[in-house]
Design a protein around this motif. Structure first.
Motif, mmCIF file in Angstrom:
data_model
loop_
_atom_site.group_PDB
_atom_site.id
_atom_site.type_symbol
_atom_site.label_atom_id
_atom_site.label_comp_id
_atom_site.label_asym_id
_atom_site.label_seq_id
_atom_site.Cartn_x
_atom_site.Cartn_y
_atom_site.Cartn_z
ATOM 1 N N ARG A 51 4.324 -0.821 0.411
ATOM 2 C CA ARG A 51 3.834 -0.515 1.765
ATOM 3 C C ARG A 51 2.482 0.162 1.699
ATOM 4 N N HIS A 52 2.315 1.123 0.782
ATOM 5 C CA HIS A 52 1.020 1.789 0.645
ATOM 6 C C HIS A 52 -0.061 0.820 0.187
ATOM 7 N N MET A 54 -0.284 -2.270 0.807
ATOM 8 C CA MET A 54 -0.633 -3.180 1.912
ATOM 9 C C MET A 54 -1.357 -2.427 3.028
ATOM 10 N N LEU A 56 0.004 -0.076 4.987
ATOM 11 C CA LEU A 56 0.910 0.234 6.082
ATOM 12 C C LEU A 56 1.387 1.686 5.975
ATOM 13 N N PRO A 57 1.429 2.405 7.079
ATOM 14 C CA PRO A 57 1.953 3.765 7.013
ATOM 15 C C PRO A 57 3.471 3.756 6.853
ATOM 16 N N CYS A 58 3.996 4.706 6.127
ATOM 17 C CA CYS A 58 5.452 4.731 5.963
ATOM 18 C C CYS A 58 6.027 6.135 6.171
#
Length: 59
Positions: A51-52, A54, A56-58
């Motif tokens: 996710r990081h 890409m 994207l916030p998680c």
């Protein structure tokens, strides 16, 4: 004039399709095997890192 459209089933199974299916299995099976035996923490950390990567916030 021939108006009969060839469908994928009518074309038969070509060597290229067998090659593509074999390549997909060679990639997918080790990934599935590895994920099946990985610990839950390792899977969570991997998903978090992806996710990081890409952007994207998680959390």
């Amino acid at each position: 004039m021939n108006t009969h459209a060839a469908t994928p089933a009518a074309q038969g199974t070509t060597p290229a399709r067998w090659l593509a299916a074999s390549a997909a299995l060679l990639v997918a099976l080790p990934l599935l095997w590895g994920a099946g035996f990985a610990s839950a923490d390792a899977l969570h950390d991997t998903a978090h890192d992806v996710r990081h990567a890409m952007g994207l916030p998680c959390h």
